[in-house]
Scaffold this motif. Structure first.
Motif, PDB file in Angstrom:
ATOM      1  N   ASN A 139      -1.491   3.205  -4.583  1.00 25.39           N
ATOM      2  CA  ASN A 139      -1.925   4.589  -4.458  1.00 25.39           C
ATOM      3  C   ASN A 139      -3.436   4.618  -4.685  1.00 25.39           C
ATOM      4  N   THR A 151      -0.995  11.195   1.824  1.00 25.83           N
ATOM      5  CA  THR A 151       0.268  10.634   2.312  1.00 25.83           C
ATOM      6  C   THR A 151       0.081   9.316   3.087  1.00 25.83           C
ATOM      7  N   ARG A 194       0.855  -1.178   0.000  1.00 25.48           N
ATOM      8  CA  ARG A 194       0.000   0.000   0.000  1.00 25.48           C
ATOM      9  C   ARG A 194       0.900   1.240   0.000  1.00 25.48           C
ATOM     10  N   GLN A 195       0.359   2.366  -0.391  1.00 26.18           N
ATOM     11  CA  GLN A 195       1.107   3.639  -0.404  1.00 26.18           C
ATOM     12  C   GLN A 195       2.391   3.553  -1.211  1.00 26.18           C
ATOM     13  N   THR A 248       4.058   9.018  -3.555  1.00 23.83           N
ATOM     14  CA  THR A 248       2.816   8.631  -2.879  1.00 23.83           C
ATOM     15  C   THR A 248       2.862   8.885  -1.375  1.00 23.83           C
ATOM     16  N   ALA A 249       3.949   8.478  -0.720  1.00 19.84           N
ATOM     17  CA  ALA A 249       4.039   8.672   0.732  1.00 19.84           C
ATOM     18  C   ALA A 249       5.055   9.758   1.098  1.00 19.84           C
ATOM     19  N   ASP A 258      -2.959   7.274   3.459  1.00 20.84           N
ATOM     20  CA  ASP A 258      -3.843   6.210   2.979  1.00 20.84           C
ATOM     21  C   ASP A 258      -4.482   6.537   1.631  1.00 20.84           C
ATOM     22  N   GLY A 259      -3.907   7.465   0.923  1.00 19.76           N
ATOM     23  CA  GLY A 259      -4.484   7.844  -0.366  1.00 19.76           C
ATOM     24  C   GLY A 259      -5.521   8.940  -0.239  1.00 19.76           C
TER      25      GLY A 259
END
Ligand SMILES: Cc1ncc(COP(=O)(O)O)c(C=O)c1O
Length: 445
Positions: free
Chosen positions: A144, A402, A128-129, A212-213, A404-405
């Motif tokens: 993402n 950042t 994830r992320q 994404t993060a 969890d989307g």
């Protein structure tokens, strides 16, 4: 009116020129490209050597189909990247974007297991992320949520996702770094078990999570544990270094700092520094050997793969990085950037974390430092910061979601590798003023 389908309805200002770390806009403004676009422009703008290499190749021989012909620039670029067989990587496949690179990595990993008689391997585990590109295979691999959302119905069920290694947000207060890494390794092990370990093709991850993060490096030992889990189950490790690779984090490959090497590595962005659209995969010898000894060739390809002009541009970019020892400059200037950002913004009440490696830094914003509570996503804090910093004359890369989307805001500062100490000071001054101005107004509409 513009007939170009821009990201939003508004027409962005046109960039018409560039020199060094600066871009010139059509209205005459000069803007520092403080993130090299999306961590792309590693040599900055207007490099004559690269421009001339591209023009020379375009004049000599622009294109010949790779099913019949090779080209000098593609051969020399592969030689340069694979000199010394870094981490056991022996071959390169070049394409035009990071997303195409991810697609090639996924397909090559699958084909490898078909060649060695393990057709039952049909699954990928990702995190994830993370982000691996916008084409449907790459998007399915990515975690993402925001970018996936409209297309969920089209994304392959061959991909599942585990937690990222993102200590600021997800390490519990009652666990040490080593315990957190252990928890994540067990989660990955459990995902292999859930799927049936013999069905997994590969685990894919960004060594330093990019946009994404926000420049999230793993904790020490994480990638060694991940590599061990993959090895135990006979699965491959695919590392996506499209954003964090090719020197950006202070070593040519980000995995050099993790004590592991991938079976397949995706590269992009800094490979060509934005002078040409080029990306690729670097592949371990045993995968190439299996294919050579089996069907004979990679069942994949694109019209513009290993494009001679793109390869000539990337080759010159990579030669300059080596001749001018620019990765060492990334480490030196990265240290300055970290120090200056921390001094200028480290105590700001709405900055929760300043993190990164090399010349790859993110600033994460919070409504409250103690609780790490996020701002209401509707406030679009990252966009506000981007606009305020641009008003101060510097372009940075913003992102929301950042955590969890959806929740969380950060911006990325990732200047070209040629940046000087004075320019770092100028960047941090502009970023500092923009951040302070944007955050002073947050919540007041
Ligand atoms: C880690 C990572 N992988 C893949 C991609 C996709 O690359 P491209 O936009 O060139 O298709 C990106 C782009 O941002 C990226 O950051």
């Amino acid at each position: 009116m513009s007939r170009v389908l821009h990201r939003s309805g508004a027409i962005p200002p046109a960039a018409v020129g560039g020199e060094g770390i600066r871009l010139r806009l059509s209205d005459g403004r000069a803007v520092i490209d403080a993130s090299g676009g999306a961590a792309v422009a590693c040599l900055g703008h207007g490099n004559r050597r690269v421009a001339e290499a591209i023009a020379r190749q375009a004049g000599a021989m622009a294109y010949a189909h790779t099913s019949t012909f090779s080209s000098e620039p593609a051969e020399r670029l592969a030689d340069l990247l694979l000199d010394g067989t870094p981490g056991g990587l022996t071959h390169a496949y070049f394409c035009s974007s990071g997303s195409e690179g991810t697609e090639a990595a996924l397909k090559l990993a699958r084909q490898y297991f078909v060649e060695v008689g393990q057709q039952q391997r049909t699954r990928f585990i990702a995190r994830r992320q993370s982000y691996h590109g916008n084409t449907l295979g790459a998007l399915a691999a990515g975690g993402n949520r925001m970018r996936r959302a409209p297309y969920e119905a089209l994304l392959s069920p061959a991909f599942s996702h585990v937690s990222p290694c993102f200590a600021y947000r997800f390490k519990r207060n009652d666990e040490s770094g080593a315990q957190y890494v252990n928890r994540l390794a067990e989660e990955l092990e459990e995902e292999f078990r859930r799927l049936g370990p013999e069905t997994v093709i590969a685990f894919i991850a960004e060594p330093v999570v990019g946009a994404t993060a926000g420049c999230v490096a793993a904790l020490p030992g994480y990638f060694e544990r991940v590599r061990a889990v993959c090895d135990r189950h006979g699965a491959l490790l695919v590392l996506d270094e499209v954003m964090c690779g090719m020197g950006r984090t202070g070593t040519t490959h980000a995995w050099e700092q993790e004590g592991v090497a991938p079976d397949i590595q995706v590269v992009g962005k800094g490979l060509g520094g934005g002078y040409q659209p080029i990306a690729g995969i670097l592949v371990a010898g045993r995968i190439v050997a299996a294919i050579r000894g089996g069907s004979g060739g990679f069942t994949h390809g694109h019209t513009y793969q290993a494009h001679p002009v793109a390869c000539a541009g990337a080759l010159e970019v990579q030669r300059i990085i080596r001749e001018d020892a620019l990765v060492a400059n990334v480490r030196r200037m990265g240290g300055r950037l970290e120090q200056a950002l921390t001094e200028r913004l480290g105590n700001h009440p709405h900055i929760g974390d300043i993190r990164g490696r090399g010349l790859f830094w993110a600033i994460e914003f919070v409504a409250d430092r103690a609780s790490r509570a996020v701002f209401d996503p509707a406030l679009r804090v990252n966009e506000r910061v981007k606009r305020a910093v641009l008003a101060e004359g510097a372009a940075i890369y913003p992102m929301g979601g950042t955590i969890d989307g959806r929740q969380g805001d950060h911006v990325i500062v990732a200047p070209p590798y040629i940046v000087t100490e004075d320019e770092i000071a100028e960047i941090v001054d502009r970023v500092g003023r923009g951040v302070e101005a944007a955050l002073a107004g947050v919540g007041r509409g």
